[in-house]
Design a protein around this motif. Structure first.
Motif, PDB file in Angstrom:
ATOM      1  N   LYS A  84     -38.180 -17.835 -24.296  1.00  0.00           N
ATOM      2  CA  LYS A  84     -39.494 -17.657 -23.839  1.00  0.00           C
ATOM      3  C   LYS A  84     -39.438 -17.188 -22.313  1.00  0.00           C
ATOM      4  O   LYS A  84     -38.191 -16.621 -21.499  1.00  0.00           O
ATOM      5  N   ILE A  85     -40.491 -15.775 -21.691  1.00  0.00           N
ATOM      6  CA  ILE A  85     -40.344 -15.334 -20.214  1.00  0.00           C
ATOM      7  C   ILE A  85     -41.925 -15.413 -20.091  1.00  0.00           C
ATOM      8  O   ILE A  85     -42.940 -14.880 -21.017  1.00  0.00           O
ATOM      9  N   PRO A  86     -42.529 -15.337 -18.271  1.00  0.00           N
ATOM     10  CA  PRO A  86     -43.131 -15.826 -18.204  1.00  0.00           C
ATOM     11  C   PRO A  86     -43.782 -14.821 -17.765  1.00  0.00           C
ATOM     12  O   PRO A  86     -43.590 -13.305 -17.388  1.00  0.00           O
ATOM     13  N   GLU A  87     -44.908 -14.072 -17.617  1.00  0.00           N
ATOM     14  CA  GLU A  87     -46.031 -13.195 -17.293  1.00  0.00           C
ATOM     15  C   GLU A  87     -45.783 -13.277 -15.892  1.00  0.00           C
ATOM     16  O   GLU A  87     -46.371 -13.912 -14.768  1.00  0.00           O
ATOM     17  N   VAL A  88     -45.285 -12.224 -15.293  1.00  0.00           N
ATOM     18  CA  VAL A  88     -45.540 -12.023 -13.597  1.00  0.00           C
ATOM     19  C   VAL A  88     -45.902 -10.826 -13.347  1.00  0.00           C
ATOM     20  O   VAL A  88     -45.863 -11.289 -12.217  1.00  0.00           O
ATOM     21  N   SER A  89     -46.784 -10.209 -13.964  1.00  0.00           N
ATOM     22  CA  SER A  89     -47.745  -9.460 -13.564  1.00  0.00           C
ATOM     23  C   SER A  89     -48.777  -9.501 -14.859  1.00  0.00           C
ATOM     24  O   SER A  89     -48.819  -9.901 -15.887  1.00  0.00           O
ATOM     25  N   THR A 108     -37.625  -7.203 -20.748  1.00  0.00           N
ATOM     26  CA  THR A 108     -39.155  -6.944 -19.743  1.00  0.00           C
ATOM     27  C   THR A 108     -40.043  -7.259 -21.060  1.00  0.00           C
ATOM     28  O   THR A 108     -39.530  -5.377 -21.558  1.00  0.00           O
ATOM     29  N   VAL A 109     -41.147  -6.935 -21.119  1.00  0.00           N
ATOM     30  CA  VAL A 109     -42.389  -6.591 -22.007  1.00  0.00           C
ATOM     31  C   VAL A 109     -43.736  -6.061 -21.759  1.00  0.00           C
ATOM     32  O   VAL A 109     -44.190  -6.963 -20.855  1.00  0.00           O
ATOM     33  N   GLY A 115     -50.503  -8.638 -17.642  1.00  0.00           N
ATOM     34  CA  GLY A 115     -49.713  -7.787 -18.900  1.00  0.00           C
ATOM     35  C   GLY A 115     -48.104  -7.454 -18.319  1.00  0.00           C
ATOM     36  O   GLY A 115     -47.393  -7.104 -19.551  1.00  0.00           O
ATOM     37  N   VAL A 116     -47.754  -8.113 -18.299  1.00  0.00           N
ATOM     38  CA  VAL A 116     -46.042  -7.839 -17.803  1.00  0.00           C
ATOM     39  C   VAL A 116     -44.989  -9.144 -17.972  1.00  0.00           C
ATOM     40  O   VAL A 116     -45.692  -9.504 -16.806  1.00  0.00           O
ATOM     41  N   TYR A 117     -43.906  -9.011 -18.161  1.00  0.00           N
ATOM     42  CA  TYR A 117     -43.615 -10.569 -19.171  1.00  0.00           C
ATOM     43  C   TYR A 117     -42.329 -10.224 -19.180  1.00  0.00           C
ATOM     44  O   TYR A 117     -41.261  -9.465 -18.953  1.00  0.00           O
ATOM     45  N   GLU A 118     -41.486 -10.706 -17.968  1.00  0.00           N
ATOM     46  CA  GLU A 118     -39.861 -10.551 -17.638  1.00  0.00           C
ATOM     47  C   GLU A 118     -39.572 -12.130 -17.409  1.00  0.00           C
ATOM     48  O   GLU A 118     -39.184 -12.834 -16.742  1.00  0.00           O
ATOM     49  N   GLY A 119     -38.331 -12.064 -17.874  1.00  0.00           N
ATOM     50  CA  GLY A 119     -37.092 -13.048 -17.964  1.00  0.00           C
ATOM     51  C   GLY A 119     -36.055 -13.005 -18.651  1.00  0.00           C
ATOM     52  O   GLY A 119     -36.105 -12.200 -19.442  1.00  0.00           O
TER      53      GLY A 119
END
Length: 417
Positions: free
Chosen positions: A276-281, A358-359, A283-287
């Motif tokens: 799983k990756i969190p939302e960093v901004s 990055t999604v 609409g943008v998820y990264e991890g």
């Protein structure tokens, strides 16, 4: 009125006996894994009791089967076979409980599925068209064992023992977890080499109070649970699922938006994940996510059960083409589920490993970094040291010097001239 009642009863009896007499043959389909309508995996033989059939059936490649009374001329005449086919009546009746009659239901009135036995091998099956039941003989192990829950992995000494619940496929026990890594074993053995043949684990996150799919592994890997404590552990011997239940457990409310990764890394269960990756901004998820060879899918919400595709698909993103390959420095557009016919991304052999992913749901794309742990900050000339070369997608090219171009060697970019 009495005469009409007797006449009605007589007609009913005639129909019943006619139906029983019509069952001149009884076939088992699916146990051999072929699933053909003109070829049975086994044929049961009539007994001295009219309408009752028995026989030994070998399950060598499939744990599923259904019953039918007639074979078709062609291999895939499924519509023509339907009037002669018998299935479980409900989804709860799919899992056969050994030595206990299960309801036999005409396929046109039944669930669109087949029966499932817990073990491969030979089982004696009895089909009774009078009582409309199917019974499968089988033997359950006395216990299911766990190791690792106390942080001790001692051969022949389980850390917990689950007991069989009579008349079911279930094993249960209260288990205290004082360590994070554990595994289930269907049998104890005298050597570790043999012991590993019976190891089952949860792939992906172990969530309390959640049905968890188990997979058989031979590589010594284990399940991991973050939250220690005492749980009522249930092991479903037929479906190979488990649940760790604690009535005091309250899931922490999600305070952040996440992208979940499911697929071969967690046996395609929709209520757990392997990454799983969190939302960093916005609409943008990264991890960082670790991938194994196979397929995966992404979405912002998990299902409520192991097979809740409706919920997961409602929050799912898909590639432009089914099986879209991903690897180091790759990028792919994504689409909401239903807008396109594709379903899953793919990690091919040589591209497995851990990446920063990055999604971006604003620009609708997914992007992989280079493999985590491989630095490409410096460029040098290629030397003749015996180390592996990698292309810029992170694919291992072996130790032989490749054709002219730019590669990764010893964690650095190198130029082969």
């Amino acid at each position: 009125m009495k005469r009409n009642l007797l006449k009605s009863l007589f007609v009913t009896l005639v129909l019943v006996f006619t139906a029983i007499a019509a069952q001149a043959q009884c076939y088992i389909i699916g146990n051999d894994g072929k699933w053909l309508t003109n070829e049975a995996g086994a044929e049961l033989q009539p007994t001295t009791e009219e309408g009752v059939y028995e026989g030994d059936v070998v399950f060598d490649d499939s744990q599923y089967f259904f019953v039918c009374t007639k074979l078709m001329e062609n291999a895939y005449d499924w519509d023509e076979l339907l009037p002669y086919r018998y299935n479980p009546g409900t989804t709860e009746e799919i899992s056969i409980v050994y030595n206990k009659p299960s309801k036999l239901t005409p396929a046109m009135e039944a669930t669109n599925s087949s029966y499932m036995v817990a073990d491969l091998g030979t089982h004696k099956i009895r089909v009774d068209f009078n009582a409309m039941t199917v019974t499968v003989d089988g033997t359950y192990p006395e216990h299911i064992y766990m190791m690792g829950t106390d942080d001790k992995w001692t051969l022949g000494v389980p850390s917990a023992t689950l007991n069989h619940v009579e008349g079911t496929n279930l094993y249960k026990a209260k288990v205290e977890f004082t360590a994070n890594y554990f595994a289930f074993f269907k049998q104890m053995a005298d050597t570790w080499e043999e012991q590993e043949l019976y190891r089952w684990i949860v792939k992906g996150e172990v969530l309390p109070n959640t049905e968890l799919s188990l997979v058989k592994v031979l590589d010594g890997s284990s399940s991991y649970i973050n939250r220690l404590g005492t749980y009522e552990v249930t092991f479903d011997y037929c479906n190979n699922t488990a649940m760790l239940y604690d009535e005091t457990y309250v899931p922490e409310p999600e305070t952040e938006k996440l992208i979940y990764f499911i697929g071969d890394g967690n046996s395609w269960t929709t209520n757990t994940y392997f990454g799983k990756i969190p939302e960093v901004s916005d609409g943008v998820y990264e991890g960082q996510v670790k991938f194994e060879v196979g397929y995966f899918a992404i979405g912002t919400k998990l299902g409520n059960t192991t097979n809740d595709w409706d919920t997961f698909n409602a929050h799912r993103f898909c590639p432009q083409a089914d099986g879209e390959p991903m690897g180091a420095y790759s990028e792919s557009p994504i689409f909401t589920y239903g807008d396109i016919s594709s379903n899953a991304f793919q990690i091919k052999t040589g591209n497995e490993g851990e990446y920063v992913v990055t999604v971006d749901t604003n620009e609708m794309k997914i992007k992989f970094s280079g493999l985590v742990g491989i630095s490409i900050t410096n460029i040098t000339s290629a030397s003749d040291n015996i180390t592996n070369y990698y292309d810029l997608t992170g694919r291992n090219l072996g130790t032989k010097k490749p054709a002219k171009g730019l590669y990764i060697k010893d964690g650095k970019k190198v130029v082969v001239k």
